[in-house]
Design an enzyme around this catalytic site. Structure first.
Site, PDB file in Angstrom:
ATOM      1  N   ASP A 193      -4.523   0.934  -9.235  1.00  0.00           N
ATOM      2  CA  ASP A 193      -5.962   0.683  -9.367  1.00  0.00           C
ATOM      3  C   ASP A 193      -6.353   0.435 -10.822  1.00  0.00           C
ATOM      4  OD1 ASP A 193      -5.701   1.366  -6.755  1.00  0.00           O
ATOM      5  OD2 ASP A 193      -6.777   3.270  -6.908  1.00  0.00           O
ATOM      6  N   ASP A 253       2.947   2.298  -4.862  1.00  0.00           N
ATOM      7  CA  ASP A 253       2.904   2.336  -6.337  1.00  0.00           C
ATOM      8  C   ASP A 253       3.432   3.634  -6.933  1.00  0.00           C
ATOM      9  OD1 ASP A 253       0.637   3.807  -5.621  1.00  0.00           O
ATOM     10  OD2 ASP A 253      -0.641   2.925  -7.169  1.00  0.00           O
ATOM     11  N   GLU A 262       0.840  -1.206   0.000  1.00  0.00           N
ATOM     12  CA  GLU A 262       0.000   0.000   0.000  1.00  0.00           C
ATOM     13  C   GLU A 262       0.869   1.248   0.000  1.00  0.00           C
ATOM     14  OE1 GLU A 262      -3.149   0.033  -1.112  1.00  0.00           O
ATOM     15  OE2 GLU A 262      -3.690  -1.341   0.509  1.00  0.00           O
ATOM     16  N   HIS A 263       0.482   2.194  -0.820  1.00  0.00           N
ATOM     17  CA  HIS A 263       1.240   3.447  -0.986  1.00  0.00           C
ATOM     18  C   HIS A 263       2.677   3.170  -1.431  1.00  0.00           C
ATOM     19  CE1 HIS A 263      -1.781   6.376   0.294  1.00  0.00           C
ATOM     20  NE2 HIS A 263      -2.221   5.400   1.090  1.00  0.00           N
TER      21      HIS A 263
HETATM   22  C1  GLA Z   1      -5.188   4.792  -4.043  1.00  0.00           C
HETATM   23  C2  GLA Z   1      -4.419   5.151  -5.306  1.00  0.00           C
HETATM   24  C3  GLA Z   1      -3.417   4.056  -5.682  1.00  0.00           C
HETATM   25  C4  GLA Z   1      -2.546   3.671  -4.500  1.00  0.00           C
HETATM   26  C5  GLA Z   1      -3.399   3.417  -3.259  1.00  0.00           C
HETATM   27  C6  GLA Z   1      -2.565   3.212  -2.028  1.00  0.00           C
HETATM   28  O1  GLA Z   1      -6.010   3.706  -4.266  1.00  0.00           O
HETATM   29  O2  GLA Z   1      -5.298   5.368  -6.384  1.00  0.00           O
HETATM   30  O3  GLA Z   1      -2.640   4.462  -6.774  1.00  0.00           O
HETATM   31  O4  GLA Z   1      -1.558   4.627  -4.267  1.00  0.00           O
HETATM   32  O5  GLA Z   1      -4.281   4.496  -2.988  1.00  0.00           O
HETATM   33  O6  GLA Z   1      -1.823   2.048  -2.149  1.00  0.00           O
END
Ligand code: GLA
Length: 420
Positions: A206, A68, A65-66
């Site tokens: 996403d 990408d 998570e966080h």
């Molecule tokens: C949101 C963003 C993604 C990613 C997540 C955290 O969903 O759209 O690109 O950064 O947060 O992992």
């Protein structure tokens, strides 16, 4: 893909679906949805001509998570929930649409030659953004289209309803106008539009998950190179349970962009000491060696999360491949703690959901999923414990917050596609 022409008249939709099912797997829910969309389309725009149906899923991220936008790895899977549309080309430059989720808005209309970036974040801005992004990248969109859409994915719950709209629009454009564009490029168009049309500085996870999902698999994606592998989710004894906290805190968008800025600042500081292009290039030992270069203590915490979360993701995928679900679960729990304490993107409600989940026998792991500040948790729960999980977590959460959570069993599904 094959296009099938349907007879118009009584019973035509069921004939269509019998045929369609020889080529595409459409769930009962999907079938009902398309049937409703087709009825609505005929009512709003007439039933003649080549009307095509499309679907794009939301996603749940299992770990990573966080990472990408920090050049790290992510491990999401596409869901069977998402957005559906039926569409037909027009002879002019107009886009006309009807969203069955907001029927009171009626039919909306827009000229595709005059799209302008904005940060309103309304669902149709995500659609406009993708058309704009295609145009900016030189794809010829010769005319507009009529469209009816609807979704079965909760909006604002951190399951990427917006990326699903973006990828839905991308497959519509790709198919209606026979554009030579791969699904990976469609994911990039979705991210580009969200960054530059909608003002949200998201990473690629996403859109990639929505565009590239594969049934019964999660996607192990290296966001630095976009190399990816499908990893089978051979969970015979466990289920992936998503719990919707039903809250979305206001600061989500701006705090997300702040986190991104803080990570970038940490990277700049580190680059004074070591030749790296992203935080994802460091492992634990490298981080310990160079972390003193990061001047601001907040940026230091953000970088620690980004580096360690990436390493956790790599290890989690190894564990899963080795059939070691217990280790996978432990890494999920550590991921939540790091998101809570170092990255500070959790919130009271998500912490309560995970705390209550961690107490229960049969829970292998549980963490917040997605951007944070509300939305959902994802948990791996033994088959026999799922019912108790829902009861116990549900009642404790309601007692502690006054809110009633929703639960979904996730099934990893195919990515965005034309249905017929
Ligand atoms: C949101 C963003 C993604 C990613 C997540 C955290 O969903 O759209 O690109 O950064 O947060 O992992």
């Amino acid at each position: 893909m094959e296009t099938i022409d349907f007879p118009v008249g009584h019973g035509w939709i069921s004939q269509a679906l019998v045929k369609v099912n020889r080529f595409f797997i459409l769930s009962e829910r999907g079938r009902d949805m398309i049937e409703k969309l087709m009825d609505c389309f005929r009512e709003q725009f007439g039933g003649d001509g080549d009307i095509r149906a499309y679907f794009a899923p939301g996603r749940v991220n299992l770990i990573g998570e966080h990472t990408d936008y920090n050049g790290g790895h992510v491990f999401p899977c596409a869901l069977s929930m998402g957005n559906y549309a039926v569409a037909r080309k027009r002879g002019d430059k107009k886009l006309r649409w009807f969203n069955m989720t907001y029927p009171d808005n009626g039919v909306k209309e827009r000229d595709i030659t005059s799209l302008e970036p904005n940060d309103n974040g309304l669902w149709y801005d995500y659609q406009h953004g993708v058309i704009w992004a295609f145009q900016k990248h030189g794809y010829e969109i010769p005319c507009g289209y009529d469209m009816v859409m609807a979704g079965d994915i909760p909006a604002g719950a951190g399951l990427s309803a917006s990326a699903s709209i973006e990828e839905l629009c991308a497959v519509i454009l790709k198919d209606l106008f026979s554009l030579d564009i791969s699904m990976v490029e469609c994911a990039k168009m979705g991210q580009y539009s969200e960054n530059h049309y909608n003002g949200m500085n998201c990473g690629i996870m996403d859109q990639f998950a929505s565009a590239m999902g594969k049934k019964d698999n999660a996607i192990f994606l290296d966001t630095a190179t976009l190399e990816y592998e499908y990893v089978p989710l051979n969970l015979k004894n466990e289920k992936i349970v998503i719990t919707n906290s039903k809250v979305k805190h206001q600061l989500a968008g701006s705090a997300y962009n702040d986190r991104r800025r803080e990570s970038e600042q940490a990277l700049k500081d580190l680059q004074q000491a070591v030749g790296i292009a992203s935080l994802g290039e460091l492992d634990e030992a490298g981080f310990e060696q160079y972390k003193a270069a990061i001047k601001d203590p907040v940026c230091l915490k953000r970088a620690r999360h980004a580096v360690l979360e990436n390493q956790r993701t790599i290890r989690a995928v190894e564990s899963l491949r080795a059939g070691n679900t217990a280790d996978f679960g432990k890494l999920m729990n550590e991921s939540h703690v790091s998101l809570r304490d170092d990255y500070e993107v959790s919130c009271k409600e998500l912490d309560i959901l995970t705390e209550e989940a961690w107490k229960l026998p049969g829970v292998i792991g549980s963490r917040m999923t997605g951007g944070g500040f509300g939305g959902c948790t994802v948990s791996i729960v033994e088959n026999g414990a799922v019912e108790d999980f829902q009861k116990a977590v549900g009642s404790a959460y309601t007692e502690r917050t006054g809110l009633v959570p929703d639960f979904y069993i996730a099934d990893a599904a195919e990515g965005a596609r034309k249905l017929y």
